[in-house]
Enzyme design. Structure first.
Site, short mmCIF file in Angstrom:
data_model
loop_
_atom_site.label_atom_id
_atom_site.label_comp_id
_atom_site.label_asym_id
_atom_site.label_seq_id
_atom_site.Cartn_x
_atom_site.Cartn_y
_atom_site.Cartn_z
N ASP A 101 0.80 -1.23 0.00
CA ASP A 101 0.00 0.00 0.00
C ASP A 101 0.83 1.28 0.00
O ASP A 101 1.99 1.31 0.42
CB ASP A 101 -0.88 0.04 1.26
CG ASP A 101 -2.07 -0.92 1.17
OD1 ASP A 101 -2.05 -1.81 0.30
OD2 ASP A 101 -2.99 -0.77 1.98
N HIS A 247 3.77 -2.09 3.21
CA HIS A 247 3.74 -0.73 2.64
C HIS A 247 5.06 -0.39 1.95
O HIS A 247 6.13 -0.54 2.55
CB HIS A 247 3.51 0.31 3.75
CG HIS A 247 2.13 0.26 4.33
ND1 HIS A 247 1.76 -0.67 5.26
CD2 HIS A 247 1.04 1.03 4.09
CE1 HIS A 247 0.48 -0.47 5.58
NE2 HIS A 247 0.02 0.55 4.88
ZN ZN Z 1 -2.78 3.38 3.17
#
Ligand code: ZN
Length: 286
Positions: A101, A247
């Protein structure tokens, strides 16, 4: 497996099935029916016996607390369908979905792509529309390697879960357009910023023909710089159908300022290989 079988499996595994052929229909989840009943009941009680209005007000307040709690629980299915695992397909090879992400990030994402290539693994990138507009070549590079880019909103607003339906729709639609312009491919999945949402999201996603995805486990790798702890959270134990969250944007930094994902991802890919789990994109599970 044909589309009908897939949809039946989705329905069995994940509750409500929202796709019917080419058309998408929104049907309110049971919690919203219950909420409507509470509102009607409270209004009727207060009209019939005005003395009870404080109790009616309490019932409404409790109802809104329940709705807010459902939206603050990312893996909840109470506000509509939400993938927390890959749907099961009979006879399919065991697999996991690694989702990444908040990118694309010009420093971290190319290194993530190199690690994935070294393991011949595919992943799903939930990108922020603004960042895709800033780094369109990087977005194209992600897609050209066989990975997919899905929608993580246009600006990753921290108040996303407080937005009304119009603003929420605009955030998501703009990201759809940004990603399609850069890559030529329109997202089919959406993940809310921080996984937080409200009851307006489900009808918006249905109209835009997007499926909501959260995760089976997340590493908290934007706040935890301890790569061992992030790895243990994600991989303990790795199982068929897991959706894992890391992430490449906003990554916490570990030893020597190294983004945590770069320490965790190779270990995770090795663990998947030794468990005979194939890392696949979410779209391949549709
Ligand atoms: Zn996010």
């Amino acid at each position: 497996m044909n589309g009908r079988d897939t949809r039946q499996q989705d329905a069995g595994e994940l509750g409500a099935c929202r796709q019917d052929g080419a058309a998408w229909h929104w049907s309110p989840p049971p919690l919203l029916y219950a909420s409507a009943a509470v509102h009607l009941g409270a209004a009727a009680a207060a009209l019939a016996r005005p003395r009870v209005w404080p109790w009616a007000l309490c019932a409404l307040a409790a109802n809104h607390v329940a709705l807010a709690a459902a939206g603050l629980w990312p893996r909840s299915q109470l506000l509509g369908p939400n993938w927390i695992r890959l749907p099961t397909h009979k006879g399919a090879a065991a697999r996991v979905a690694i989702t990444i992400d908040d990118g694309p990030d010009p420093e971290v994402t190319p290194q993530v792509l190199a690690q994935l290539a070294a393991h011949r693994a595919l992943a799903t990138f939930f990108c922020v529309g603004d960042r895709v507009e800033r780094h369109p070549d990087l977005a194209r590079d992600i897609v050209s390697r066989g990975h997919t880019i899905e929608n993580h909103s246009q600006r990753h607003r921290h108040d996303f879960s407080l937005l009304g339906p119009g603003s929420m729709s605009a955030e998501i639609s703009r990201a759809q357009d940004s990603i399609q312009r850069a890559t030529g491919s329109r997202p089919r999945f959406f993940r809310a910023p921080a996984g937080l949402r409200n009851p307006f999201l489900d009808p918006v996603l249905t109209r835009l023909q997007l499926r909501l995805v959260s995760w089976t486990r997340r590493g908290f790798d934007t706040v935890n710089a301890d790569a061992d702890a992030v790895y243990r959270r994600l991989a303990n134990p790795l199982q068929d159908g897991d959706i894992l969250l890391l992430h490449d944007g906003n990554a916490a930094r570990g030893r020597g300022g190294k983004p945590v994902i770069l320490e965790v991802l190779p270990r995770l890919l090795d663990a998947a290989a030794s468990s005979q789990l194939r890392p696949v994109t979410l779209r391949s599970a549709l």
